[in-house]
Motif scaffolding. Structure first.
Motif, PDB file in Angstrom:
ATOM      1  N   HIS A 115       0.856  -1.190   0.000  1.00 51.58           N
ATOM      2  CA  HIS A 115       0.000   0.000   0.000  1.00 51.58           C
ATOM      3  C   HIS A 115       0.893   1.241   0.000  1.00 51.58           C
ATOM      4  O   HIS A 115       1.779   1.360   0.850  1.00 51.58           O
ATOM      5  N   VAL A 116       0.618   2.136  -0.959  1.00 55.34           N
ATOM      6  CA  VAL A 116       1.463   3.320  -1.132  1.00 55.34           C
ATOM      7  C   VAL A 116       0.577   4.551  -1.293  1.00 55.34           C
ATOM      8  O   VAL A 116      -0.455   4.503  -1.964  1.00 55.34           O
ATOM      9  N   ARG A 117       1.012   5.626  -0.678  1.00 55.68           N
ATOM     10  CA  ARG A 117       0.319   6.910  -0.805  1.00 55.68           C
ATOM     11  C   ARG A 117       1.343   7.940  -1.271  1.00 55.68           C
ATOM     12  O   ARG A 117       2.487   7.942  -0.811  1.00 55.68           O
ATOM     13  N   SER A 118       0.939   8.821  -2.198  1.00 60.62           N
ATOM     14  CA  SER A 118       1.835   9.874  -2.671  1.00 60.62           C
ATOM     15  C   SER A 118       1.017  11.054  -3.179  1.00 60.62           C
ATOM     16  O   SER A 118      -0.194  10.945  -3.374  1.00 60.62           O
ATOM     17  N   ASN A 119       1.698  12.163  -3.368  1.00 56.62           N
ATOM     18  CA  ASN A 119       1.053  13.371  -3.883  1.00 56.62           C
ATOM     19  C   ASN A 119       1.359  13.509  -5.365  1.00 56.62           C
ATOM     20  O   ASN A 119       2.440  13.125  -5.809  1.00 56.62           O
ATOM     21  N   PHE A 120       0.412  14.086  -6.110  1.00 55.54           N
ATOM     22  CA  PHE A 120       0.689  14.396  -7.509  1.00 55.54           C
ATOM     23  C   PHE A 120       0.274  15.827  -7.820  1.00 55.54           C
ATOM     24  O   PHE A 120      -0.628  16.387  -7.199  1.00 55.54           O
ATOM     25  N   PHE A 121       0.977  16.377  -8.787  1.00 53.79           N
ATOM     26  CA  PHE A 121       0.739  17.730  -9.276  1.00 53.79           C
ATOM     27  C   PHE A 121       0.933  17.628 -10.786  1.00 53.79           C
ATOM     28  O   PHE A 121       2.020  17.238 -11.243  1.00 53.79           O
ATOM     29  N   VAL A 122      -0.100  17.897 -11.557  1.00 50.45           N
ATOM     30  CA  VAL A 122      -0.031  17.750 -13.007  1.00 50.45           C
ATOM     31  C   VAL A 122      -0.272  19.110 -13.651  1.00 50.45           C
ATOM     32  O   VAL A 122      -1.278  19.766 -13.361  1.00 50.45           O
ATOM     33  N   THR A 123       0.663  19.520 -14.497  1.00 49.99           N
ATOM     34  CA  THR A 123       0.480  20.757 -15.250  1.00 49.99           C
ATOM     35  C   THR A 123       0.095  20.404 -16.680  1.00 49.99           C
ATOM     36  O   THR A 123       0.357  19.287 -17.160  1.00 49.99           O
ATOM     37  N   GLU A 124      -0.532  21.377 -17.341  1.00 58.85           N
ATOM     38  CA  GLU A 124      -0.949  21.182 -18.726  1.00 58.85           C
ATOM     39  C   GLU A 124      -0.548  22.432 -19.512  1.00 58.85           C
ATOM     40  O   GLU A 124      -0.809  23.554 -19.072  1.00 58.85           O
TER      41      GLU A 124
END
Length: 172
Positions: A115-124
């Motif tokens: 089980h893994v948790r992480s943050n994401f930030f996606v630019t376009e």
């Protein structure tokens, strides 16, 4: 003396195994982000086991346990269908995405599930405009060992955005 060293060696071995696993998870996440950023979405389904779950869902729906998701794939065949639809039926303005992943944490290991948790930030970035924030949120993943590597059994991209400015075309 021998008895006191044995627990220490076991602890160090377990710690080095955990560090190696954390490194392997990071590499997997970086590899998947890179293939999405390079518009190689055809490779995306190969990172999932057959009986997988992939969703992109709002934080509110996730918190309330509501089944509505912006992208909902139950099984790798649905993930493949999503890619085929992207390439063969959807028409959209060319754009570039960049995925930034941080705070990767292994939260549990149970019966072969990691089980893994992480943050994401996606630019376009559209062809005629400066980059903008597309999505921000948290991945809630379950990985399993498949062959000589890790694959997703579950990938939930829970986004914090109040609304999605444009339609979700590609996987997050």
């Amino acid at each position: 003396m021998k008895d006191r060293i044995a627990p220490l060696v076991t602890s160090v071995t377990r710690n080095s195994e955990f560090v190696a696993l954390a490194h392997e998870v990071r590499n997997l996440f970086d590899e998947v982000a890179d293939l999405l950023d390079q518009d190689e979405v055809e490779r995306f389904p190969s990172y999932f086991i057959d009986d997988c779950m992939y969703q992109v869902v709002s934080r509110e729906n996730y918190a309330e346990g509501l089944p509505q998701a912006a992208i909902y794939c139950d099984g790798v065949n649905m993930v493949r269908d999503r890619v085929i639809a992207l390439r063969e039926t959807q028409v959209y303005v060319p754009r570039i995405w960049r995925h930034f992943i941080s705070g990767i944490r292994i939260t549990a290991i149970s019966e072969g599930d990691i089980h893994v948790r992480s943050n994401f930030f996606v630019t376009e970035a559209m062809s005629d405009a400066d980059p903008t924030v597309f999505l921000v949120g948290q991945y809630i993943d379950v990985l399993v060992r498949a062959g000589d590597g890790l694959k997703f059994k579950q990938r939930l991209a829970v986004y914090d955005n109040h609304h999605v400015r444009r339609s979700l075309i590609v996987p997050v």
